[in-house]
Motif scaffolding. Structure first.
Motif, mmCIF file in Angstrom:
data_model
loop_
_atom_site.group_PDB
_atom_site.id
_atom_site.type_symbol
_atom_site.label_atom_id
_atom_site.label_comp_id
_atom_site.label_asym_id
_atom_site.label_seq_id
_atom_site.Cartn_x
_atom_site.Cartn_y
_atom_site.Cartn_z
ATOM 1 N N LEU A 96 2.499 -9.765 -6.583
ATOM 2 C CA LEU A 96 1.161 -10.094 -6.080
ATOM 3 C C LEU A 96 0.615 -8.973 -5.191
ATOM 4 N N GLY A 97 1.507 -8.181 -4.614
ATOM 5 C CA GLY A 97 1.055 -7.106 -3.725
ATOM 6 C C GLY A 97 0.273 -7.662 -2.555
ATOM 7 N N THR A 98 0.926 -8.553 -1.799
ATOM 8 C CA THR A 98 0.233 -9.272 -0.740
ATOM 9 C C THR A 98 0.293 -8.528 0.590
ATOM 10 N N GLY A 128 -3.489 -1.542 8.161
ATOM 11 C CA GLY A 128 -4.319 -2.596 7.576
ATOM 12 C C GLY A 128 -3.505 -3.871 7.378
ATOM 13 N N SER A 129 -2.392 -3.754 6.681
ATOM 14 C CA SER A 129 -1.568 -4.924 6.360
ATOM 15 C C SER A 129 -1.082 -5.640 7.611
ATOM 16 N N LEU A 130 -0.694 -4.847 8.619
ATOM 17 C CA LEU A 130 -0.128 -5.468 9.820
ATOM 18 C C LEU A 130 -1.129 -6.450 10.435
ATOM 19 N N GLY A 186 0.840 -1.192 0.000
ATOM 20 C CA GLY A 186 0.000 0.000 0.000
ATOM 21 C C GLY A 186 0.874 1.240 0.000
ATOM 22 N N GLN A 187 0.384 2.299 0.607
ATOM 23 C CA GLN A 187 1.142 3.551 0.631
ATOM 24 C C GLN A 187 2.473 3.364 1.345
ATOM 25 N N ASN A 188 2.431 2.602 2.467
ATOM 26 C CA ASN A 188 3.652 2.384 3.243
ATOM 27 C C ASN A 188 4.766 1.830 2.347
HETATM 28 C C1 LIG Z 1 -4.359 -9.484 0.757
HETATM 29 C C2 LIG Z 1 -4.724 -8.210 0.123
HETATM 30 N N1 LIG Z 1 -6.013 -7.767 0.172
HETATM 31 C C3 LIG Z 1 -6.343 -6.588 -0.415
HETATM 32 C C4 LIG Z 1 -5.415 -5.844 -1.068
HETATM 33 C C5 LIG Z 1 -5.814 -4.551 -1.747
HETATM 34 N N2 LIG Z 1 -5.102 -3.417 -1.137
HETATM 35 C C6 LIG Z 1 -3.994 -2.886 -1.674
HETATM 36 S S1 LIG Z 1 -3.329 -1.660 -0.758
HETATM 37 C C7 LIG Z 1 -4.547 -1.808 0.387
HETATM 38 C C8 LIG Z 1 -4.551 -0.931 1.602
HETATM 39 C C9 LIG Z 1 -3.434 -1.227 2.504
HETATM 40 O O1 LIG Z 1 -3.694 -0.592 3.720
HETATM 41 P P1 LIG Z 1 -2.583 -0.458 4.843
HETATM 42 O O2 LIG Z 1 -1.942 -1.755 5.086
HETATM 43 O O3 LIG Z 1 -3.165 0.225 6.024
HETATM 44 O O4 LIG Z 1 -1.476 0.423 4.147
HETATM 45 P P2 LIG Z 1 -1.483 1.954 3.667
HETATM 46 O O5 LIG Z 1 -1.856 1.967 2.228
HETATM 47 O O6 LIG Z 1 -2.458 2.696 4.513
HETATM 48 O O7 LIG Z 1 -0.083 2.380 3.875
HETATM 49 C C10 LIG Z 1 -5.462 -2.800 0.028
HETATM 50 C C11 LIG Z 1 -6.669 -3.134 0.780
HETATM 51 C C12 LIG Z 1 -4.099 -6.361 -1.108
HETATM 52 N N3 LIG Z 1 -3.110 -5.733 -1.762
HETATM 53 N N4 LIG Z 1 -3.779 -7.510 -0.503
#
Ligand SMILES: Cc1ncc(C[n+]2csc(CCOP(=O)(O)OP(=O)(O)O)c2C)c(N)n1
Lengths: 164, 576
Positions: B427-429, B456-458, B403-405
């Motif tokens: 894959l952007g997991t 979110g990811s954490l 994501g943004q991080n």
């Molecule tokens: C397993 C999974 N589900 C959904 C997504 C879609 N997705 C991409 S970035 C993102 C947000 C990530 O949020 P966060 O971890 O809080 O990071 P931030 O972008 O706020 O830094 C999502 C839901 C993904 N990449 N991987």
């Protein structure tokens, strides 16, 4: 002939799961299979898959490269632009009431097809050959009413002249 | 047969053969999770003096840990799990490794052969399920095949274009007895990667390079996989060729190298993207013209001739036609290209081109805003740039979530060496980062391992905090806590009129307490002036440490090339 048609002869490991690897790869990458047949070869540890696909040049190149990457694929031969022989075996179950039976048999004979089963009001005909021959036979038999068709899928082999 | 009985016969069990095979491969760490169909392999593992088992808290975590171990070291990572749900839990980890060409071997227990196909308890057709995301897989059919299968699996995973290999071991085979000898070499007639480039094509490449006016070395993850960083640098420096790197290649060329024009693609620098887009010759090495790099491929680098060097023939011409296709290993091919160029003795005249790129770099700096852009708020770009300066350039590994991080980390944390930036690119997991960081920290305990995460990811694999605590994995986590699925939130802000459907995480747990519950050290930071001191404490601490860094929800990652646009159409925080 459709210029996007490609005849691929794929020599693979004769092991369970190999066919699904090959087919899965082709369908996963969005290519259409027109015909497929598989059977053992002169070497019992290997099978040959004959695949006919419809794909433009770029897509086709991808299929070939991706198939070549499969660890279970030994060799891939593209027969499309070479001299090759292609055959398919078809079974037709045709309406043939007693009064028209001899007519149907005559049509079959014309195509060197053989009668392999006889019922009270139907005949089963086995035919093999090129696509145009089989299409011709199917059209003629259609006049009598075809109840069922089943086909093996095409197999192909390069002509001997290639070896010389 | 019981182990004792087998031993009396000079034989070992299939399960012991599995462990002996891992030992023969030189494996030191196995990440895994036991269960009924893996219990015999776990029993055999209990006796191993060589293998250290790391008990993950979820099989997905185990596979990402093996992946992080592999990316950080270049060695094959190993995961061991049970059948059914244990096996299906590995799928995302395997797919992640597949997309980024990471060598791992995943060993799954399976129900006995007599009941395969009967929907027996905890049966899943894991070979079938993973077929699209493995480099290769095996269902072992006899204990006598175990040694050869493992030899082949490690060989396939680690050679050619690396990737994940799965070995499914039915439990009746684990129980069979077998006399064990491990083969020296793998002989797979149907698998022969090409390492050496075609000499004629290498000559053609040398000619094209020596005549180029605006050449660019477009470097991908294959350079790291091949260990070709030094050769890329030599080519760049000796022939004065600018370099751009994909997300997967971050670290392949030092950030301090003036000819490195940095990250490209959707969130790449404007100068890097422009360099690629306006070049006349692209030397692509171990890169695949991914849609995240090219934007609209029809409009990508319209004037460039392409030399494409890749070990995977299927990548060449897949997206972009190559004028000079070279199938081969990046190191081997670059060495022969350098020989060819050295023999020719002609260097391209790139002085004006480099001057132009330097101008663009001045004009469009990647850090567009200063610390004062948002008074009183922590600006993530500024915070990560500060972190970058505090890390040991040669003793640290940076891992990201997604994501943004991830994009901010890629943009603002400098890397000097290959294998020091681990991220799920293909894959952007989400959920990759924490376990991957643990895997890296377990592989290289003397390194600073820093994870840049999103809130979110954490939460996708936060259970692995337990793994880090138990094994003393020295991971430092910086959560850029925006209480949002930031990247999706950003898209909604930019392209969906601020309709924030399901992207606001109002009810996050208290991450500091959560970390402390797992016996981590942790602190919260919510003002810019606290940031550097917190980083100092974190880096000095022993063991796992988490900083919950509160950032504003409305921060966006720029520059950004919208999906499907050309690289020339990047949007930024400041109008360009
Ligand atoms: C397993 C999974 N589900 C959904 C997504 C879609 N997705 C991409 S970035 C993102 C947000 C990530 O949020 P966060 O971890 O809080 O990071 P931030 O972008 O706020 O830094 C999502 C839901 C993904 N990449 N991987």
């Amino acid at each position: 002939m459709n210029e996007n048609k490609h005849v691929l002869s794929v020599l693979v490991e004769n092991k369970s799961g190999v066919l699904s690897r090959v087919i899965g790869l082709i369908s996963r990458r969005g290519f259409n299979i027109d015909s497929l047949s598989v059977g053992p070869t002169e070497d019992p540890s290997r099978s040959r898959i004959t695949i006919i696909v419809d794909a433009d040049t770029e897509a086709y190149e991808q299929i070939v490269k991706q198939l070549n990457k499969l660890v279970c694929v030994y060799k891939l031969q593209d027969l499309t632009n070479d001299a090759y022989i292609e055959r398919e075996l078809v079974l037709f179950k045709v309406n043939a009431p007693a009064e028209r039976r001899s007519e149907v048999i005559e049509v079959a004979n014309l195509f060197r097809a053989s009668i392999v089963d006889v019922g009270a009001s139907s005949l089963t005909i086995e035919a093999t050959g090129s696509q145009s021959k089989l299409e011709g036979l199917e059209e003629l038999l259609g006049a009598y009413g075809i109840k069922e068709i089943t086909r093996t899928g095409k197999i192909a082999i390069s002509r001997n002249s290639k070896e010389a | 047969m019981a182990k004792g009985e087998a031993k009396r016969q000079g034989k070992i069990t299939g399960a012991q053969a599995v462990i002996a095979s891992l030992e023969a491969e030189g494996v030191e760490v196995v990440f895994g999770y036991p269960g009924g169909q893996a219990i015999q392999m776990y029993d055999a593992l209990y006796d191993s003096k060589q293998l250290r088992h790391v008990l993950a808290r979820h099989e997905q975590g185990a596979v990402h840990e093996a992946d992080g171990y592999a990316r950080a070291t270049g060695r094959v990572g190993v995961a061991l799990v049970t059948s059914g749900p244990g096996a299906t839990n590995t799928v995302t980890g395997i797919a992640t490794a597949y997309m980024d060409s990471v060598p791992i071997v995943v060993v799954t227990g399976q129900v006995p052969r007599s009941v395969i196909g009967t929907d027996s308890f905890q049966e899943s057709d894991i070979v079938g399920i993973t077929m699209p995301v493995v480099k290769h897989s095996f269902l072992v059919k006899s204990a006598a095949d175990i040694a050869r299968t493992f030899k082949e699996a490690f060989h396939i995973a680690s050679t050619g274009r690396p990737g994940p290999v799965l070995i499914d071991v039915p439990s009746d085979i684990a129980a069979q007895t077998v006399s064990f000898s491990y083969p020296e070499t793998a002989n797979i007639p149907s698998y022969r990667p090409t390492y050496k480039g075609n000499a004629r094509q290498v000559k053609a490449a040398a000619k094209l390079v020596s005549q180029a006016a605006k050449p660019v070395l477009y470097v991908g993850g294959g350079v790291i996989a091949s260990g070709a960083s030094d050769l890329v640098c030599r080519l760049a420096r000796e022939y004065r060729i600018p370099v751009v790197t994909t997300l997967m290649a971050k670290g392949a060329v030092p950030a301090s190298e003036p000819l490195n024009y940095g990250p490209i693609g959707m969130h790449g620098s404007k100068y890097g993207n422009r360099a690629l887009n306006r070049s006349d010759v692209i030397i692509a090495v171990g890169a695949r013209f991914s849609d995240r790099v090219t934007g609209n491929p029809e409009k990508f680098a319209p004037h460039a001739a392409v030399i494409h060097i890749d070990i995977d023939p299927a990548e060449i011409g897949k997206v972009r036609a190559a004028q000079v296709p070279i199938v081969g290993d990046a190191s081997t091919v670059l060495a022969s290209l350098l020989d060819e160029l050295d023999a020719k003795g002609v260097k391209p005249d790139t002085q004006a081109w480099i001057a132009q790129l330097d101008e663009w770099r001045e004009e469009f700096p990647i850090l567009e805003k200063g610390a004062d852009a948002y008074p009183g708020l922590i600006v993530p770009e500024v915070a990560l740039a500060a972190l970058s300066g505090m890390l040991d350039p040669h003793g640290s590994i940076v891992v990201t979530e997604v994501g943004q991080n991830q994009m901010w980390a890629a943009q603002f944390i400098d890397r000097e060496e290959p294998r020091t930036f681990l991220t799920s690119g293909g894959l952007g997991t989400m959920g990759y980062g924490l376990p991957a960081a643990i895997g890296a920290a377990i592989a290289l305990p003397d390194k600073q391992v820093v994870l840049v995460a999103g809130d979110g990811s954490l939460q996708m694999n936060s259970q692995e905090m337990a793994t880090a605590a138990v094994y003393g994995a020295n991971v430092k986590v910086v959560v850029l806590d925006n209480r949002a699925l930031g990247m999706v939130h950003q898209w909604q802000r930019l392209f969906y009129e601020g309709r924030y459907s399901a992207t606001e995480l109002a009810d996050n747990p208290d991450f500091v307490k959560l970390a402390e519950a797992y016996s981590w050290q942790a602190e919260r930071v919510d003002a810019p002036e606290q940031v550097e001191a917190a980083f100092t404490r974190m880096l000095a601490a022993e063991g796992p440490y988490l900083i919950d860094m509160r950032i504003d929800r409305d921060q966006s990652v720029f520059p950004m090339v919208p999906t499907g646009a050309s690289l020339a159409e990047a949007i930024g925080a400041v109008g360009v």
